[in-house]
Design an enzyme around this catalytic site. Sequence first.
Site, mmCIF file in Angstrom:
data_model
loop_
_atom_site.group_PDB
_atom_site.id
_atom_site.type_symbol
_atom_site.label_atom_id
_atom_site.label_comp_id
_atom_site.label_asym_id
_atom_site.label_seq_id
_atom_site.Cartn_x
_atom_site.Cartn_y
_atom_site.Cartn_z
ATOM 1 N N ARG A 65 0.818 -1.210 0.000
ATOM 2 C CA ARG A 65 0.000 0.000 0.000
ATOM 3 C C ARG A 65 0.858 1.270 0.000
ATOM 4 O O ARG A 65 0.419 2.316 -0.467
ATOM 5 C CB ARG A 65 -0.909 0.014 1.236
ATOM 6 C CG ARG A 65 -2.008 -1.038 1.193
ATOM 7 C CD ARG A 65 -2.922 -0.907 2.412
ATOM 8 N NE ARG A 65 -3.985 -1.900 2.377
ATOM 9 C CZ ARG A 65 -5.129 -1.745 1.724
ATOM 10 N NH1 ARG A 65 -5.345 -0.630 1.041
ATOM 11 N NH2 ARG A 65 -6.057 -2.688 1.742
ATOM 12 N N ASP A 200 7.132 -22.698 6.189
ATOM 13 C CA ASP A 200 7.382 -22.793 7.621
ATOM 14 C C ASP A 200 8.882 -22.619 7.776
ATOM 15 O O ASP A 200 9.651 -23.522 7.465
ATOM 16 C CB ASP A 200 6.930 -24.154 8.173
ATOM 17 C CG ASP A 200 7.087 -24.260 9.682
ATOM 18 O OD1 ASP A 200 7.962 -23.559 10.233
ATOM 19 O OD2 ASP A 200 6.357 -25.043 10.313
ATOM 20 N N HIS A 201 9.319 -21.442 8.232
ATOM 21 C CA HIS A 201 10.750 -21.127 8.154
ATOM 22 C C HIS A 201 11.608 -22.064 9.003
ATOM 23 O O HIS A 201 12.794 -22.207 8.744
ATOM 24 C CB HIS A 201 11.005 -19.662 8.525
ATOM 25 C CG HIS A 201 10.841 -19.348 9.980
ATOM 26 N ND1 HIS A 201 9.647 -18.929 10.531
ATOM 27 C CD2 HIS A 201 11.717 -19.389 11.001
ATOM 28 C CE1 HIS A 201 9.802 -18.726 11.813
ATOM 29 N NE2 HIS A 201 11.051 -19.001 12.134
ATOM 30 N N LYS A 205 15.893 -24.322 8.357
ATOM 31 C CA LYS A 205 17.107 -24.336 9.168
ATOM 32 C C LYS A 205 17.929 -25.588 8.875
ATOM 33 O O LYS A 205 17.399 -26.695 8.815
ATOM 34 C CB LYS A 205 16.746 -24.283 10.659
ATOM 35 C CG LYS A 205 16.069 -22.985 11.093
ATOM 36 C CD LYS A 205 15.707 -23.024 12.568
ATOM 37 C CE LYS A 205 14.985 -21.755 12.997
ATOM 38 N NZ LYS A 205 15.852 -20.578 13.000
ATOM 39 N N GLU A 239 11.880 -19.406 24.600
ATOM 40 C CA GLU A 239 12.319 -18.055 24.292
ATOM 41 C C GLU A 239 12.505 -17.284 25.586
ATOM 42 O O GLU A 239 11.719 -17.457 26.532
ATOM 43 C CB GLU A 239 11.298 -17.341 23.399
ATOM 44 C CG GLU A 239 11.076 -18.010 22.047
ATOM 45 C CD GLU A 239 10.068 -17.244 21.203
ATOM 46 O OE1 GLU A 239 10.381 -16.122 20.808
ATOM 47 O OE2 GLU A 239 8.975 -17.789 20.974
ATOM 48 N N ASP A 258 0.905 -20.292 17.904
ATOM 49 C CA ASP A 258 2.085 -19.590 17.412
ATOM 50 C C ASP A 258 3.220 -20.542 17.065
ATOM 51 O O ASP A 258 3.915 -20.335 16.067
ATOM 52 C CB ASP A 258 2.553 -18.581 18.472
ATOM 53 C CG ASP A 258 3.619 -17.645 17.940
ATOM 54 O OD1 ASP A 258 3.487 -17.178 16.791
ATOM 55 O OD2 ASP A 258 4.587 -17.372 18.670
ATOM 56 N N HIS A 263 5.532 -25.196 13.739
ATOM 57 C CA HIS A 263 6.943 -25.543 13.866
ATOM 58 C C HIS A 263 7.167 -26.847 14.631
ATOM 59 O O HIS A 263 7.894 -27.739 14.180
ATOM 60 C CB HIS A 263 7.706 -24.432 14.596
ATOM 61 C CG HIS A 263 7.608 -23.093 13.959
ATOM 62 N ND1 HIS A 263 7.454 -22.908 12.602
ATOM 63 C CD2 HIS A 263 7.647 -21.845 14.491
ATOM 64 C CE1 HIS A 263 7.414 -21.616 12.331
ATOM 65 N NE2 HIS A 263 7.512 -20.959 13.459
ATOM 66 N N LYS A 363 7.278 -18.212 26.337
ATOM 67 C CA LYS A 363 7.939 -16.912 26.361
ATOM 68 C C LYS A 363 8.504 -16.671 27.762
ATOM 69 O O LYS A 363 8.032 -17.239 28.745
ATOM 70 C CB LYS A 363 6.945 -15.795 26.032
ATOM 71 C CG LYS A 363 6.290 -15.901 24.659
ATOM 72 C CD LYS A 363 7.194 -15.364 23.591
ATOM 73 C CE LYS A 363 6.468 -15.237 22.261
ATOM 74 N NZ LYS A 363 7.403 -14.788 21.194
ATOM 75 N N LYS A 368 17.002 -18.906 25.652
ATOM 76 C CA LYS A 368 16.493 -19.214 24.320
ATOM 77 C C LYS A 368 17.140 -20.520 23.849
ATOM 78 O O LYS A 368 18.360 -20.627 23.784
ATOM 79 C CB LYS A 368 16.851 -18.079 23.362
ATOM 80 C CG LYS A 368 16.402 -18.295 21.911
ATOM 81 C CD LYS A 368 16.875 -17.123 21.048
ATOM 82 C CE LYS A 368 16.456 -17.299 19.596
ATOM 83 N NZ LYS A 368 15.001 -17.160 19.413
#
Length: 511
Positions: A65, A200-201, A205, A239, A258, A263, A363, A368
Amino acid sequence: MATIEQPADDNPLVEGLERLPVHPTTLVIFGASGDLSKRKLLPAIYNLAHEGALPERFNLIGSSRSEMSDDEFRAVARESISEFSRTGADDKVLEALLEHVGYVSGGFDDPAVYEQIGKRLDEFDDAAGIEFNRVFYLSTAPSFFPVVVGKLGEHALGENEGSEVRVVIEKPIGTNLAEAQELNRAVLAELDESQVYRIDHYLGKETVQNVLAFRFANGMFEPIWNRNFIDYVQITAAEDLGIGGRAGYYDSSGALRDLVQNHMLQLLTLLCMEPPVSFLADEVRDEKVKVLHAINPPAPDEVAAMAVRAQYSAGVSGGEDVKGYLEEDDVPPDSSTPTYTALKLEVDNWRWAGVPIYLRTGKRLARKVTEIAVTLKPVPHLAFQQEGSVGVQPNQLVLTMQPNEGVSLSLGAKIPGTRMRIRPVNMEFLYGTAFLSESPEAYERLIMDAMRGDATLFTRDDEVEAQWRICDPILAAWESQPGPVPQYEAGSAGPVEADALLEEGQRWRAI
């Protein structure tokens, strides 16, 4: 005897890293001015160019946009790459890349946008005298996925004679099973499944892909990869950060949606799948779907015994006092959204029957880390009980995805001295040390695979729906009980309630 000297650059560990040829491609990014594009996609494209991995002829069209000219978008791309690229920006490479970059502004529901994109695509083809493959990357809010795909169909951009057309769709694919099915129907009304790349990133990996390599390329592991030798499995995605400024998204999502639904269930499928006949995309994904189908969705009255949810409360993280979830900006004070989820699942098939597989994510935990820990059954006779001996501990194979990518195997070893005293020691493989290189960003691999037409690391429609069938009953049970949820202190290892999921003699790995 004379010796044959190896060339200095002859490293057998990097064999197979050759660059595969890719057909000339034009990549269109919808949402090109957004955070994902700036932080991940544009730097990944630059790094591919820096490594010489992009097709020899490559064009990029950004669309969003935001009102911008071609030159203004090039400036945005230059700034994003300079700030977020894992390699320093080389002016020569950057100039060559940006020379073939354009921009189209407008709303995703505006027909003029697609007419202009179609015109730009044709101009690139005509100037080069060839038909470029076309990859459309939907880096937009999920609500726009069916809108963009529908407009591509309306403007005949979903196919192009003489070249391949592919569409990459980011997660989340719906927020429940019904939404996922509706989105899949909308997408497949315009495209063939072979054209759709649901990203799915995590699967990009290197150490996630190493799960398959360690299982199927090493004879020492596969014979024991079953219920006869494995006691239990823990998959952790912890995390140390809070939700930051993402309250609007996170409070409507939560830990299960999430991370677990996508994942973590993907990690589970790679760990538990049978060896595919070949490593072609559909052969691999067929085996992954079988694993998901072997996990029985819980009945409403079973959820409490196999799933735990919790929220972080105020505490100390990274040496600093931090707020609890309910005190975060824009979070409703009565929110029951979990920031921590732990599940106990079982893959009910011949190989895995009776082996508990624990998933946990949260979280504001102590640190991590993303890892898979496979604990073998203990040896049958414990004779090593000398004073000062730690004792024989079950062997553990730990595959770490982040932060220190690698694999470790714990073994029982004798402590030096006159007595037979035992303690665990680790054998370790570290990705960076072994391959003398930095692991590439996941998006680099996945963008390249989309351009090559290799869908192995992308999820298929039936995979997504199978994942939701496992998670839907848990979400429904929690939403029917919206009251206060258990708390855990920020900076801790999570709620004590998660211990109830473990069977006798088992324990969570330290975070």
